[in-house]
Design a protein around this motif. Structure first.
Motif, PDB file in Angstrom:
ATOM      1  N   TYR A  33       0.882  -1.161   0.000  1.00 51.25           N
ATOM      2  CA  TYR A  33       0.000   0.000   0.000  1.00 51.25           C
ATOM      3  C   TYR A  33       0.923   1.215   0.000  1.00 51.25           C
ATOM      4  CZ  TYR A  33      -4.560   2.032   1.209  1.00 51.25           C
ATOM      5  OH  TYR A  33      -5.762   2.690   1.190  1.00 51.25           O
ATOM      6  N   LEU A  34       0.687   2.158  -0.899  1.00 45.53           N
ATOM      7  CA  LEU A  34       1.584   3.307  -1.061  1.00 45.53           C
ATOM      8  C   LEU A  34       0.877   4.606  -0.682  1.00 45.53           C
ATOM      9  CD1 LEU A  34       4.459   2.826  -2.232  1.00 45.53           C
ATOM     10  CD2 LEU A  34       2.860   1.066  -2.937  1.00 45.53           C
ATOM     11  N   ALA A  35       1.648   5.528  -0.163  1.00 43.35           N
ATOM     12  CA  ALA A  35       1.098   6.817   0.233  1.00 43.35           C
ATOM     13  C   ALA A  35       2.062   7.944  -0.087  1.00 43.35           C
ATOM     14  CB  ALA A  35       0.791   6.817   1.730  1.00 43.35           C
ATOM     15  N   TRP A  36       1.496   9.131  -0.237  1.00 44.84           N
ATOM     16  CA  TRP A  36       2.263  10.370  -0.284  1.00 44.84           C
ATOM     17  C   TRP A  36       1.942  11.145   0.991  1.00 44.84           C
ATOM     18  CZ3 TRP A  36       6.047  11.510  -3.632  1.00 44.84           C
ATOM     19  CH2 TRP A  36       6.109  10.798  -4.841  1.00 44.84           C
ATOM     20  N   LYS A  43       6.188  22.246  10.595  1.00 42.39           N
ATOM     21  CA  LYS A  43       4.938  21.530  10.857  1.00 42.39           C
ATOM     22  C   LYS A  43       5.173  20.027  10.877  1.00 42.39           C
ATOM     23  CE  LYS A  43       1.904  25.057   8.876  1.00 42.39           C
ATOM     24  NZ  LYS A  43       0.781  25.313   7.937  1.00 42.39           N
ATOM     25  N   GLU A  44       4.192  19.291  11.380  1.00 40.30           N
ATOM     26  CA  GLU A  44       4.281  17.841  11.414  1.00 40.30           C
ATOM     27  C   GLU A  44       3.946  17.265  10.035  1.00 40.30           C
ATOM     28  OE1 GLU A  44       3.070  17.122  16.096  1.00 40.30           O
ATOM     29  OE2 GLU A  44       1.797  16.344  14.503  1.00 40.30           O
ATOM     30  N   ARG A  45       4.378  16.039   9.827  1.00 40.20           N
ATOM     31  CA  ARG A  45       4.033  15.342   8.593  1.00 40.20           C
ATOM     32  C   ARG A  45       2.523  15.138   8.529  1.00 40.20           C
ATOM     33  NH1 ARG A  45       8.591  10.579   7.600  1.00 40.20           N
ATOM     34  NH2 ARG A  45      10.370  11.997   7.521  1.00 40.20           N
ATOM     35  N   GLU A  46       1.979  15.250   7.323  1.00 40.37           N
ATOM     36  CA  GLU A  46       0.549  15.044   7.154  1.00 40.37           C
ATOM     37  C   GLU A  46       0.271  14.173   5.939  1.00 40.37           C
ATOM     38  OE1 GLU A  46      -1.579  18.685   6.508  1.00 40.37           O
ATOM     39  OE2 GLU A  46      -0.510  19.171   4.666  1.00 40.37           O
ATOM     40  N   PHE A  47      -0.738  13.356   6.081  1.00 38.32           N
ATOM     41  CA  PHE A  47      -1.172  12.461   5.019  1.00 38.32           C
ATOM     42  C   PHE A  47      -1.704  13.264   3.843  1.00 38.32           C
ATOM     43  CE2 PHE A  47      -3.061   8.800   3.093  1.00 38.32           C
ATOM     44  CZ  PHE A  47      -4.283   9.220   2.589  1.00 38.32           C
ATOM     45  N   VAL A  48      -1.336  12.866   2.630  1.00 39.56           N
ATOM     46  CA  VAL A  48      -1.825  13.521   1.419  1.00 39.56           C
ATOM     47  C   VAL A  48      -2.742  12.579   0.639  1.00 39.56           C
ATOM     48  CG1 VAL A  48      -1.178  14.523  -0.799  1.00 39.56           C
ATOM     49  CG2 VAL A  48       0.214  14.990   1.238  1.00 39.56           C
ATOM     50  N   ALA A  49      -2.249  11.399   0.315  1.00 38.52           N
ATOM     51  CA  ALA A  49      -3.035  10.457  -0.490  1.00 38.52           C
ATOM     52  C   ALA A  49      -2.459   9.060  -0.340  1.00 38.52           C
ATOM     53  CB  ALA A  49      -3.030  10.871  -1.959  1.00 38.52           C
ATOM     54  N   SER A  50      -3.298   8.065  -0.586  1.00 40.22           N
ATOM     55  CA  SER A  50      -2.820   6.680  -0.561  1.00 40.22           C
ATOM     56  C   SER A  50      -3.525   5.882  -1.649  1.00 40.22           C
ATOM     57  CB  SER A  50      -3.060   6.032   0.800  1.00 40.22           C
ATOM     58  OG  SER A  50      -4.445   5.977   1.085  1.00 40.22           O
TER      59      SER A  50
END
Length: 122
Positions: A33-36, A43-50
């Motif tokens: 499973y891949l994510a950007w 700032k903290e890391r934040e989820f963009v898309a998977s």
């Protein structure tokens, strides 16, 4: 050992587009499973898309929906992020991440690339 290598970042004007790519090696790409994920300065890391293993199931953060598109090419071991209508708030270091688990929780992604910088500015 899984390795991820991002490319495609750069400087773009507001409203412009960029396409990021992430090359995967060291494992069976179609099993992951891949994510950007992105991290703006201070700032903290934040989820963009998977994107799921087959590429048919995707998830997006609310602020990138209808602007960003995640895709994968299992024949090329590569995942992409097409970014359109970029805004200054999209400026960040963009990371590719991989997991054997279907998740949007960043702590469940054990493999990360080094990141590629995206700067949106006029």
């Amino acid at each position: 050992q899984v390795q991820l290598l991002e490319s495609g970042g750069g400087l773009v004007q507001p409203g412009g587009s960029l396409r990021l790519a992430c090359e995967f090696s060291g494992g069976t790409f179609s099993s992951y499973y891949l994510a950007w994920v992105r991290q703006a300065l201070g700032k903290e890391r934040e989820f963009v898309a998977s994107i799921a293993w087959s590429g048919t199931t995707t998830s997006y953060a609310d602020d990138v929906k209808n602007r960003f598109t995640i895709s994968r090419d299992n024949a090329k071991n590569t995942v992409y992020l097409q970014m359109n209508n970029l805004k200054p708030d999209d400026t960040a270091l963009y990371y590719c991440a991989a997991s054997r688990v279907r998740t949007i929780l960043l702590e469940e992604y054990p493999y990360w690339g080094q990141g590629t910088q995206v700067t949106v500015s006029s």
